[in-house]
Design an enzyme around this catalytic site. Structure first.
Site, short mmCIF file in Angstrom:
data_model
loop_
_atom_site.label_atom_id
_atom_site.label_comp_id
_atom_site.label_asym_id
_atom_site.label_seq_id
_atom_site.Cartn_x
_atom_site.Cartn_y
_atom_site.Cartn_z
N TYR A 19 0.85 -1.19 0.00
CA TYR A 19 0.00 0.00 0.00
C TYR A 19 0.89 1.24 0.00
O TYR A 19 1.75 1.39 0.86
CB TYR A 19 -0.91 0.00 1.23
CG TYR A 19 -1.76 1.24 1.36
CD1 TYR A 19 -2.77 1.50 0.44
CD2 TYR A 19 -1.54 2.17 2.37
CE1 TYR A 19 -3.56 2.64 0.54
CE2 TYR A 19 -2.31 3.31 2.48
CZ TYR A 19 -3.32 3.54 1.56
OH TYR A 19 -4.09 4.68 1.66
N HIS A 60 -4.80 5.26 -2.47
CA HIS A 60 -5.99 6.09 -2.57
C HIS A 60 -5.60 7.42 -3.21
O HIS A 60 -4.54 7.97 -2.90
CB HIS A 60 -6.57 6.37 -1.18
CG HIS A 60 -7.16 5.16 -0.53
ND1 HIS A 60 -6.39 4.27 0.19
CD2 HIS A 60 -8.42 4.69 -0.51
CE1 HIS A 60 -7.18 3.31 0.64
NE2 HIS A 60 -8.41 3.54 0.23
#
Length: 122
Positions: A19, A60
Site C-alpha cells: 500500500y 488512494h
C-alpha cells in the site's frame, strides 16, 4: 529533501499487497522525473525476490486529483473502486482506489481491494 514515498505491507485474504501511503514531490521539483523515479523504485522493490511475493500495489487518490490519476495510469494503475467519504477534512471526501496487479488474476473479482486490509481514512 524534495520528495518522499512511504509504503506498507498488508497481508489479508490470502494475498500480500503493498500500500502506497504517500508519494509526493515539492511543486518546484515536479515534472523533473523525481516522482516517476520514486514510484519506479517502489515497483522494482515489489517485484524482486527479496521483497517476497506481492499480488498488487494500491493507493488512494482524491477523485478530483486528475494529475495524480494520470501519473499513476502511466504506470498501469487502474481505478478499482470509489471509496465514499474517505477523506475527513475535505468538501469532496471521495477517493478512488488505484491498483496495479503484479500477478495474473484467476478470477475477475480478485482485482477488488474493497477490504483495504488496514487502510485508514485521512
Amino acid at each position: 529533501m524534495v520528495g518522499a514515498v512511504c509504503c506498507r505491507v498488508e497481508q489479508c485474504d490470502n494475498s500480500s499487497r503493498l500500500y502506497i501511503v504517500t508519494l509526493g514531490c515539492l511543486p518546484n521539483y515536479r515534472r523533473l522525473g523525481i516522482g516517476s523515479a520514486m514510484l519506479q523504485h517502489v515497483l522494482n522493490f515489489a517485484t524482486t525476490e527479496a521483497a517476497g511475493s506481492f499480488d498488487a500495489i494500491y493507493l488512494h487518490v482524491h477523485v478530483d486529483n486528475h494529475e495524480a490519476i494520470d501519473f499513476y495510469r502511466k504506470f498501469q494503475f487502474e481505478i478499482a473502486e470509489t471509496k465514499p467519504n474517505y477523506y475527513r477534512r475535505m468538501a469532496k471526501p471521495d477517493a478512488y482506489i488505484l491498483i496495479k496487479n503484479l500477478k495474473k488474476q484467476i478470477h475477475p473479482n480478485e482485482n477488488a481491494v474493497s477490504g483495504d486490509c488496514n487502510s485508514e481514512r485521512r
